[in-house]
Design a protein around this motif. Structure first.
Motif, PDB file in Angstrom:
ATOM      1  N   MET A 134      96.087  14.282  48.656  1.00 48.17           N
ATOM      2  CA  MET A 134      94.835  13.567  48.903  1.00 48.17           C
ATOM      3  C   MET A 134      94.280  13.947  50.280  1.00 48.17           C
ATOM      4  SD  MET A 134      94.025   9.485  48.820  1.00 48.17           S
ATOM      5  CE  MET A 134      94.621   9.131  50.446  1.00 48.17           C
ATOM      6  N   ILE A 135      95.149  14.030  51.265  1.00 50.70           N
ATOM      7  CA  ILE A 135      94.715  14.407  52.620  1.00 50.70           C
ATOM      8  C   ILE A 135      94.177  15.839  52.626  1.00 50.70           C
ATOM      9  CG2 ILE A 135      95.528  14.870  54.976  1.00 50.70           C
ATOM     10  CD1 ILE A 135      97.502  12.477  54.516  1.00 50.70           C
ATOM     11  N   SER A 136      94.891  16.742  51.997  1.00 53.43           N
ATOM     12  CA  SER A 136      94.405  18.126  51.966  1.00 53.43           C
ATOM     13  C   SER A 136      93.120  18.229  51.148  1.00 53.43           C
ATOM     14  CB  SER A 136      95.480  19.085  51.431  1.00 53.43           C
ATOM     15  OG  SER A 136      95.768  18.802  50.081  1.00 53.43           O
ATOM     16  N   GLY A 137      92.975  17.402  50.115  1.00 50.93           N
ATOM     17  CA  GLY A 137      91.749  17.377  49.327  1.00 50.93           C
ATOM     18  C   GLY A 137      90.558  16.918  50.152  1.00 50.93           C
ATOM     19  N   LEU A 138      90.774  15.891  50.977  1.00 49.95           N
ATOM     20  CA  LEU A 138      89.707  15.428  51.866  1.00 49.95           C
ATOM     21  C   LEU A 138      89.336  16.503  52.887  1.00 49.95           C
ATOM     22  CD1 LEU A 138      90.760  11.715  52.474  1.00 49.95           C
ATOM     23  CD2 LEU A 138      88.718  12.525  51.285  1.00 49.95           C
ATOM     24  N   GLN A 139      90.331  17.248  53.366  1.00 52.75           N
ATOM     25  CA  GLN A 139      90.053  18.341  54.306  1.00 52.75           C
ATOM     26  C   GLN A 139      89.239  19.440  53.624  1.00 52.75           C
ATOM     27  OE1 GLN A 139      94.095  19.192  55.449  1.00 52.75           O
ATOM     28  NE2 GLN A 139      94.002  17.860  57.262  1.00 52.75           N
ATOM     29  N   ASP A 140      89.575  19.755  52.372  1.00 51.84           N
ATOM     30  CA  ASP A 140      88.814  20.766  51.621  1.00 51.84           C
ATOM     31  C   ASP A 140      87.376  20.315  51.401  1.00 51.84           C
ATOM     32  OD1 ASP A 140      91.061  22.366  51.470  1.00 51.84           O
ATOM     33  OD2 ASP A 140      91.614  21.694  49.440  1.00 51.84           O
ATOM     34  N   ILE A 141      87.206  19.041  51.077  1.00 52.11           N
ATOM     35  CA  ILE A 141      85.855  18.501  50.869  1.00 52.11           C
ATOM     36  C   ILE A 141      85.070  18.554  52.175  1.00 52.11           C
ATOM     37  CG2 ILE A 141      84.556  16.389  50.355  1.00 52.11           C
ATOM     38  CD1 ILE A 141      86.791  15.753  48.281  1.00 52.11           C
ATOM     39  N   ASP A 142      85.730  18.270  53.291  1.00 48.56           N
ATOM     40  CA  ASP A 142      85.061  18.332  54.591  1.00 48.56           C
ATOM     41  C   ASP A 142      84.626  19.763  54.910  1.00 48.56           C
ATOM     42  OD1 ASP A 142      84.231  16.964  57.050  1.00 48.56           O
ATOM     43  OD2 ASP A 142      85.733  18.274  57.997  1.00 48.56           O
ATOM     44  N   LYS A 143      85.439  20.743  54.556  1.00 47.45           N
ATOM     45  CA  LYS A 143      85.059  22.147  54.766  1.00 47.45           C
ATOM     46  C   LYS A 143      83.822  22.487  53.932  1.00 47.45           C
ATOM     47  CE  LYS A 143      89.739  23.682  55.774  1.00 47.45           C
ATOM     48  NZ  LYS A 143      90.918  24.360  55.223  1.00 47.45           N
ATOM     49  N   CYS A 144      83.772  21.984  52.718  1.00 47.48           N
ATOM     50  CA  CYS A 144      82.596  22.210  51.865  1.00 47.48           C
ATOM     51  C   CYS A 144      81.364  21.539  52.456  1.00 47.48           C
ATOM     52  CB  CYS A 144      82.840  21.683  50.451  1.00 47.48           C
ATOM     53  SG  CYS A 144      84.069  22.614  49.542  1.00 47.48           S
ATOM     54  N   ARG A 145      81.556  20.375  53.018  1.00 46.63           N
ATOM     55  CA  ARG A 145      80.442  19.635  53.615  1.00 46.63           C
ATOM     56  C   ARG A 145      79.804  20.444  54.734  1.00 46.63           C
ATOM     57  NH1 ARG A 145      79.754  16.871  58.186  1.00 46.63           N
ATOM     58  NH2 ARG A 145      81.935  17.116  58.718  1.00 46.63           N
ATOM     59  N   GLN A 146      80.611  21.111  55.506  1.00 46.08           N
ATOM     60  CA  GLN A 146      80.092  21.908  56.618  1.00 46.08           C
ATOM     61  C   GLN A 146      79.235  23.072  56.122  1.00 46.08           C
ATOM     62  OE1 GLN A 146      83.662  22.874  58.755  1.00 46.08           O
ATOM     63  NE2 GLN A 146      83.945  20.795  59.531  1.00 46.08           N
TER      64      GLN A 146
END
Length: 134
Positions: A44-56
Motif C-alpha cells: 500500500m505504501i509503495s502504491g501510494l508512492q507510485d501514485i504520487d510519481k504519476c501525480r507529478q
C-alpha cells in the motif's frame, strides 16, 4: 499524454485491489496472518508512492470543481462534459439568433431610413461602402 493517464489508471487499480485484499485480511485477522498484513501494508505504501510519481507527471491537468461535485453526487463525470457542450450549443444558438435579428433590423432600418432621408443615406452608404438594401 494518454499513456500518462493509462499509467495512473493502472497504479490506481492495483492500489484499489491491494486495499480490497487488505480489508479482507483485517476483517478476518489471525495472528498467523501478521506477515501477510505487513506485506500488504508495504504494498500500500509503495502504491501510494507510485501514485504520487504519476501525480507529478500530470501537474498541468486542471479538473473543474463541478466534476468533483458530480462524482460526490454519484453521477458520471462524463455527463459534466456532455452537459457543458449542450449548454454551450444552446447559448451559441441564442447568440446566433440575436445576431440574425440585429442583422435583419439593421437592414430594415437602413431601408426605412433610405426612404425618409435618401440623401443622408446615400452619404452613409458612400462612407460605409454598403450597397442598397435588397
Amino acid at each position: 499524454m494518454a499513456e500518462k493517464f493509462d499509467n495512473l489508471e493502472e497504479h490506481l487499480e492495483k492500489f484499489i485491489e491491494n486495499i480490497r485484499q487488505l480489508g479482507i485480511i483485517v476483517s478476518d485477522f489471525q495472528p498467523s496472518s501478521q506477515t501477510v498484513l505487513n506485506q500488504k501494508l508495504n504494498f500500500m505504501i509503495s502504491g501510494l508512492q507510485d501514485i504520487d510519481k504519476c501525480r507529478q507527471q500530470l501537474v498541468e491537468i486542471n479538473v473543474p470543481l463541478e466534476v468533483f461535485e458530480y462524482i460526490d453526487q454519484g453521477r458520471n463525470p462524463q455527463l459534466y462534459t456532455k452537459e457543458c457542450l449542450e449548454r454551450a450549443l444552446a447559448r451559441n444558438e441564442q447568440v446566433k439568433g440575436k445576431i440574425d435579428t440585429m442583422t435583419k433590423f439593421k437592414s430594415l432600418l437602413i431601408s426605412e431610413l433610405g426612404k425618409v432621408f435618401p440623401e443622408d443615406m446615400a452619404k452613409y452608404r458612400a462612407i460605409h461602402g454598403e450597397d442598397s438594401p435588397s
